[in-house]
Design a protein around this motif. Structure first.
Motif, mmCIF file in Angstrom:
data_model
loop_
_atom_site.group_PDB
_atom_site.id
_atom_site.type_symbol
_atom_site.label_atom_id
_atom_site.label_comp_id
_atom_site.label_asym_id
_atom_site.label_seq_id
_atom_site.Cartn_x
_atom_site.Cartn_y
_atom_site.Cartn_z
ATOM 1 N N ASP A 51 27.155 77.126 77.548
ATOM 2 C CA ASP A 51 26.563 78.343 77.025
ATOM 3 C C ASP A 51 27.431 79.530 77.437
ATOM 4 O O ASP A 51 27.491 79.894 78.605
ATOM 5 C CB ASP A 51 25.136 78.493 77.553
ATOM 6 C CG ASP A 51 24.391 79.623 76.872
ATOM 7 O OD1 ASP A 51 24.913 80.166 75.881
ATOM 8 O OD2 ASP A 51 23.284 79.950 77.334
ATOM 9 N N GLU A 53 26.923 82.540 76.862
ATOM 10 C CA GLU A 53 26.094 83.682 77.226
ATOM 11 C C GLU A 53 25.410 83.518 78.585
ATOM 12 O O GLU A 53 24.711 84.413 79.032
ATOM 13 C CB GLU A 53 25.029 83.907 76.151
ATOM 14 C CG GLU A 53 25.594 84.242 74.790
ATOM 15 C CD GLU A 53 26.423 85.528 74.812
ATOM 16 O OE1 GLU A 53 26.001 86.493 75.471
ATOM 17 O OE2 GLU A 53 27.486 85.543 74.182
ATOM 18 N N ALA A 54 25.597 82.361 79.218
ATOM 19 C CA ALA A 54 24.956 82.131 80.518
ATOM 20 C C ALA A 54 25.557 83.072 81.555
ATOM 21 O O ALA A 54 26.737 83.430 81.499
ATOM 22 C CB ALA A 54 25.145 80.689 80.950
ATOM 23 N N SER A 55 24.745 83.461 82.510
ATOM 24 C CA SER A 55 25.234 84.371 83.539
ATOM 25 C C SER A 55 26.262 83.666 84.421
ATOM 26 O O SER A 55 26.331 82.439 84.480
ATOM 27 C CB SER A 55 24.069 84.867 84.399
ATOM 28 O OG SER A 55 23.595 83.818 85.219
ATOM 29 N N LEU A 56 27.055 84.465 85.093
ATOM 30 C CA LEU A 56 28.087 83.916 85.970
ATOM 31 C C LEU A 56 27.455 83.077 87.073
ATOM 32 O O LEU A 56 27.976 82.016 87.433
ATOM 33 C CB LEU A 56 28.920 85.057 86.567
ATOM 34 C CG LEU A 56 30.052 84.643 87.486
ATOM 35 C CD1 LEU A 56 31.072 83.800 86.733
ATOM 36 C CD2 LEU A 56 30.725 85.869 88.090
ATOM 37 N N LEU A 57 26.316 83.516 87.564
ATOM 38 C CA LEU A 57 25.635 82.778 88.620
ATOM 39 C C LEU A 57 25.208 81.379 88.147
ATOM 40 O O LEU A 57 25.375 80.393 88.865
ATOM 41 C CB LEU A 57 24.417 83.566 89.109
ATOM 42 C CG LEU A 57 23.649 82.963 90.289
ATOM 43 C CD1 LEU A 57 24.561 82.835 91.500
ATOM 44 C CD2 LEU A 57 22.449 83.802 90.615
ATOM 45 N N LEU A 58 24.693 81.287 86.929
ATOM 46 C CA LEU A 58 24.303 79.981 86.391
ATOM 47 C C LEU A 58 25.514 79.074 86.193
ATOM 48 O O LEU A 58 25.461 77.878 86.458
ATOM 49 C CB LEU A 58 23.561 80.146 85.067
ATOM 50 C CG LEU A 58 22.142 80.697 85.161
ATOM 51 C CD1 LEU A 58 21.579 80.923 83.760
ATOM 52 C CD2 LEU A 58 21.263 79.756 85.942
ATOM 53 N N ARG A 59 26.619 79.646 85.733
ATOM 54 C CA ARG A 59 27.822 78.836 85.543
ATOM 55 C C ARG A 59 28.389 78.377 86.874
ATOM 56 O O ARG A 59 28.857 77.243 86.995
ATOM 57 C CB ARG A 59 28.852 79.606 84.739
ATOM 58 C CG ARG A 59 28.447 79.705 83.274
ATOM 59 C CD ARG A 59 29.562 80.201 82.433
ATOM 60 N NE ARG A 59 29.645 81.659 82.587
ATOM 61 C CZ ARG A 59 30.595 82.414 82.078
ATOM 62 N NH1 ARG A 59 31.561 81.870 81.396
ATOM 63 N NH2 ARG A 59 30.578 83.711 82.251
ATOM 64 N N ARG A 101 37.261 87.443 81.809
ATOM 65 C CA ARG A 101 35.889 87.467 81.278
ATOM 66 C C ARG A 101 35.796 88.229 79.971
ATOM 67 O O ARG A 101 34.887 88.037 79.190
ATOM 68 C CB ARG A 101 34.947 88.095 82.305
ATOM 69 C CG ARG A 101 34.748 87.181 83.464
ATOM 70 C CD ARG A 101 33.399 87.214 83.979
ATOM 71 N NE ARG A 101 32.398 87.323 82.943
ATOM 72 C CZ ARG A 101 31.127 87.271 83.139
ATOM 73 N NH1 ARG A 101 30.683 87.107 84.332
ATOM 74 N NH2 ARG A 101 30.275 87.380 82.171
#
Length: 102
Positions: A51, A53-59, A101
């Motif tokens: 994804d 659009e996922a946040s950096l923290l989730l990635r 980014r």
């Protein structure tokens, strides 16, 4: 009758038959478990994906789950380097990451 023919014509005792039944049940359980695991992996792969659009923290959390050895090695290098070097490295690496980014 040869010895190999005798080996095939011998009937299993009751105890041996029970063992053979348990082996068959275990094979069935393992086959079912494998099928369920493959189905769960396929479902997870279909729903997860990459994804953008996922946040950096989730990635980052996803990377940590997928590569625990690499993260442990990186943490060991960070501890060995010390806080001053980490701050200097962050000053160089963070602008590069921010450019990537965009």
């Amino acid at each position: 009758m040869s010895s190999s023919e005798q080996a095939f014509s011998v009937h299993a005792t009751v105890a041996q038959q029970r063992v053979l039944e348990r082996i068959a049940e275990q094979r069935t359980r393992l086959r079912d478990r494998r099928a369920a695991r493959l189905q769960a992996q396929a479902l997870a792969a279909a729903t997860e994906g990459d994804d953008a659009e996922a946040s950096l923290l989730l990635r980052v959390a996803g990377f940590v789950r997928q590569h625990p050895a690499a993260v442990a090695a990186l943490a060991g290098v960070a501890i060995a380097a010390g806080p001053r070097r980490l701050v200097r490295w962050a000053g160089v690496v963070l602008p590069l990451v921010m450019r990537l980014r965009r």
